[in-house]
Design an enzyme around this catalytic site. Structure first.
Site, short mmCIF file in Angstrom:
data_model
loop_
_atom_site.label_atom_id
_atom_site.label_comp_id
_atom_site.label_asym_id
_atom_site.label_seq_id
_atom_site.Cartn_x
_atom_site.Cartn_y
_atom_site.Cartn_z
CD GLU A 1 -0.50 0.64 9.65
OE1 GLU A 1 -0.76 -0.67 9.40
OE2 GLU A 1 -0.37 1.32 10.57
CE LYS B 1 3.00 8.55 -4.49
NZ LYS B 1 2.90 8.24 -5.25
CD GLU C 1 -1.84 -8.36 0.18
OE1 GLU C 1 -1.02 -7.69 -0.39
OE2 GLU C 1 -2.40 -7.73 1.04
CB CYS D 1 -4.21 -3.84 3.84
SG CYS D 1 -5.04 -3.06 5.07
P1 NAD Z 1 2.00 0.14 -3.32
O1 NAD Z 1 3.24 -0.72 -2.59
O2 NAD Z 1 2.53 -0.62 -5.37
O3 NAD Z 1 2.23 1.20 -3.64
C1 NAD Z 1 1.52 2.34 -2.29
C2 NAD Z 1 1.83 3.19 -2.74
O4 NAD Z 1 3.68 3.76 -3.02
C3 NAD Z 1 1.51 4.58 -3.93
O5 NAD Z 1 1.39 6.14 -3.68
C4 NAD Z 1 2.71 4.14 -4.80
O6 NAD Z 1 3.33 5.25 -5.84
C5 NAD Z 1 3.93 4.34 -4.19
N1 NAD Z 1 5.03 3.48 -3.98
C6 NAD Z 1 5.54 2.08 -4.63
N2 NAD Z 1 7.06 2.44 -4.11
C7 NAD Z 1 7.84 2.99 -3.79
C8 NAD Z 1 8.96 3.60 -2.96
N3 NAD Z 1 10.16 2.63 -3.43
N4 NAD Z 1 8.78 4.40 -2.46
C9 NAD Z 1 7.81 5.27 -2.42
N5 NAD Z 1 6.68 5.53 -2.88
C10 NAD Z 1 6.36 4.00 -2.92
O7 NAD Z 1 1.13 -1.20 -3.45
P2 NAD Z 1 -0.51 -0.74 -4.10
O8 NAD Z 1 -0.01 -2.10 -5.06
O9 NAD Z 1 -0.49 0.76 -5.07
O10 NAD Z 1 -1.34 -0.96 -2.96
C11 NAD Z 1 -1.66 -2.63 -2.11
C12 NAD Z 1 -1.14 -3.03 -1.62
O11 NAD Z 1 -1.13 -1.67 -0.08
C13 NAD Z 1 -1.50 -4.13 -1.06
O12 NAD Z 1 0.06 -5.27 -0.55
C14 NAD Z 1 -1.77 -3.74 0.08
O13 NAD Z 1 -1.97 -4.86 1.39
C15 NAD Z 1 -1.55 -2.62 0.53
N6 NAD Z 1 -2.31 -2.00 2.26
C16 NAD Z 1 -1.53 -2.06 3.02
C17 NAD Z 1 -2.28 -1.70 4.30
C18 NAD Z 1 -2.07 -1.40 5.87
O14 NAD Z 1 -2.80 -0.71 6.18
N7 NAD Z 1 -1.42 -2.31 6.16
C19 NAD Z 1 -3.67 -0.50 3.65
C20 NAD Z 1 -3.99 -0.95 2.75
C21 NAD Z 1 -3.25 -1.47 1.91
#
Ligand code: NAD
Length: 482
Positions: free
Chosen positions: A254, A180, A387, A288
């Site tokens: 992650e 997804k 963050e 991240c």
């Molecule tokens: P987000 O958590 O809002 O969304 C990420 C993904 O998860 C999207 O596909 C979203 O549709 C889905 N999603 C959101 N809530 C969900 C839930 N409750 N159940 C299932 N799916 C869900 O994050 P974002 O704002 O899109 O991305 C930025 C964040 O991602 C930052 O906090 C960043 O640090 C983190 N990130 C972490 C890593 C890592 O490897 N540690 C890498 C990249 C980004």
């Protein structure tokens, strides 16, 4: 620019009619204009995708039962098809999320195929089952079975790189996958579907359903899923972990970060300016592991602040498709608002800005924020603890090494980190004392062969390296009597 348009979803090895009528519309972060759309996946599409993945996994002669060599042949073809589409995939990422094109070429065009080949090779050669002698005679064979149907949920910031941290080991291990993608970055996922079709991935082995968070949550809890692999925010990760805890479903998370770059008193940052930029501001500050808290010795404070400020002021802000651009626009107006909120908070808390601090005056459109440096920041301040996910750096002075390590560790997160020094051995000693998943000395970059992941609120489990493969395998002991 021609709009990108897809009307179907990749499910069960073919283009499938979506079950709903809604579209995900994508806007350019540069022009702020509509640039195309794809079907918005629904719960019914997830049902179809999970059923296809389930059938493919449970097929007694299917993917999960194939030898690593046989799967490897298909995965090699998949890598080749990804490479063929690499330039277009990278362009799609850049026009959706503003990633500078030079970064996109490395992480989004080249890296996925490297990972697919690496894990196919690892399965073919390096991770043999083990036979151990039994305590009272006999022996035990320890085997690694594919975990099953994987729900892979990815964010928008590095959509292809992150997708393949999951897809490459999962497919090599013999799992089947429902992917997804995030709503902001969907077109590149269709490049993956096209590559999968061209490579002859068997039906159901990979299914792709772009959708929002509610549908993501539905996928996580789906009874047909055996393992969840999630990258995204810590808030979403907690909610997913709760679901997986209730279901006793294995999960890799992650999540967010707020990593520290410790500049030692013997460091000469001018020798590492490119590496320092990459470690702190790559991808417009939307990664991240970025080392956005810069810790500087009181003894050399002014010189280091000047050097960081000069580096940031020299960066070229502009069209991310231009190869000379360092900083492109942020992914969305919402993300820009969020980042600007943190700049306002930093100012309201009284911290001095030595570079940036607003929108670039020469760019009328695009969700840009200038790379910004706050100095003299107390580590307990909001802008040092939360963050931001934008091009905002904080500089915090420290007294001595122990103080630097204490400040680095004073965070709810623990994902990345770095030490800058002319004495790498000293840097490594300090690296050992930082409570985090990964640390760089005079550079930071993820190595495909080395495990990547976080501690504390940065996540659970590891991706990349052999460890990344293990997270898609169940260990089974087969005892044999004497
Ligand atoms: P987000 O958590 O809002 O969304 C990420 C993904 O998860 C999207 O596909 C979203 O549709 C889905 N999603 C959101 N809530 C969900 C839930 N409750 N159940 C299932 N799916 C869900 O994050 P974002 O704002 O899109 O991305 C930025 C964040 O991602 C930052 O906090 C960043 O640090 C983190 N990130 C972490 C890593 C890592 O490897 N540690 C890498 C990249 C980004």
């Amino acid at each position: 620019m021609t709009e990108i348009q897809y009307d179907t979803l990749y499910i069960d090895g073919a283009w499938a009619q979506p079950q709903g009528d809604d579209l995900i519309a994508v806007r350019s972060p540069l022009s702020e204009q509509h640039i195309g759309s794809v079907p918005r996946g629904t719960e019914a599409d997830i049902d179809a995708a999970v059923s296809a993945a389930r059938r493919a996994f449970d097929d007694p002669e299917g993917w999960s039962t194939w030898s690593p060599a046989r799967r490897g042949e298909v995965l090699d073809a998949f890598a080749t098809e990804l490479e063929k589409r690499g330039d277009e995939t990278a362009r799609r990422v850049t026009i959706q999320n503003g990633m500078p094109t030079t970064v996109a070429h490395g992480i989004e065009a080249v890296f996925p195929a490297i990972l697919v080949r690496y894990y196919a090779d690892l399965m073919r050669g390096g991770v043999a089952d083990e036979v151990r002698p039994g305590m009272t005679g006999g022996s035990t064979r320890v085997v690694h079975d594919p975990t099953g149907v994987v729900a892979a949920i990815v964010p928008w910031n590095v959509p292809q790189g992150i997708t393949f941290l999951k897809l490459a080991p999962a497919l090599a291990a013999g799992c089947t996958v429902v992917l997804k993608p995030a709503e902001e970055t969907v077109f590149d996922a269709f490049s993956v579907a096209e590559a999968a079709i061209a490579a002859g991935l068997p039906p159901g082995v990979l299914n792709i359903v772009p959708a929002g968070r509610e549908v993501g949550a539905y996928l996580v809890a789906h009874p047909g899923v055996d393992k969840v692999s999630f990258t995204g925010s810590t808030a979403a990760g907690r909610s997913i972990a709760e679901t997986c805890g209730r279901l006793l479903r294995p999960v890799t998370l992650e999540l967010g970060g707020k990593s520290a770059a410790i500049v030692l008193d013997d460091a000469d940052l001018s020798e590492h300016s490119e590496a320092f930029f990459s470690a702190t501001l790559l991808n417009n500050g939307q990664i991240c592991w970025l080392n956005t808290r810069i810790l500087v010795p009181e003894s050399n404070y002014t010189a280091v602040v000047d050097s960081v400020t000069d580096m940031v002021k020299s960066l070229k802000i502009g069209n991310p498709l231009d190869a000379s651009t360092h900083i492109g626009p942020l992914v969305s107006a919402r993300q820009r608002d969020r980042v600007e909120g943190y700049i306002a908070k930093g100012r309201a808390d009284g911290f001095e800005v030595t570079a940036g601090g607003g929108r670039p005056s020469d760019l009328d459109t695009g969700w840009f924020v200038e790379p910004t440096v706050f100095v003299g920041v107390d580590n307990s301040a909001t802008i040092a603890q939360e963050e931001i996910f934008g091009p905002i750096l904080t500089v915090t002075p420290y007294r001595d090494e122990d103080d630097a390590i204490a400040i680095a560790n004073d965070s709810v997160y623990g994902l990345g980190g770095s030490v800058w020094t002319s004495d790498p051995a000293r840097g490594e000693e300090i690296a050992c004392r930082i409570r985090t998943g990964t640390v760089g000395i005079n550079a930071y970059s993820n190595d495909p062969w080395a495990p990547f992941g976080g501690v504390k609120a940065s996540g659970l489990g590891r991706e990349l390296g052999p460890e990344g493969l293990r997270s898609f395998q169940n260990v089974k002991s087969i005892y044999r009597g004497a």
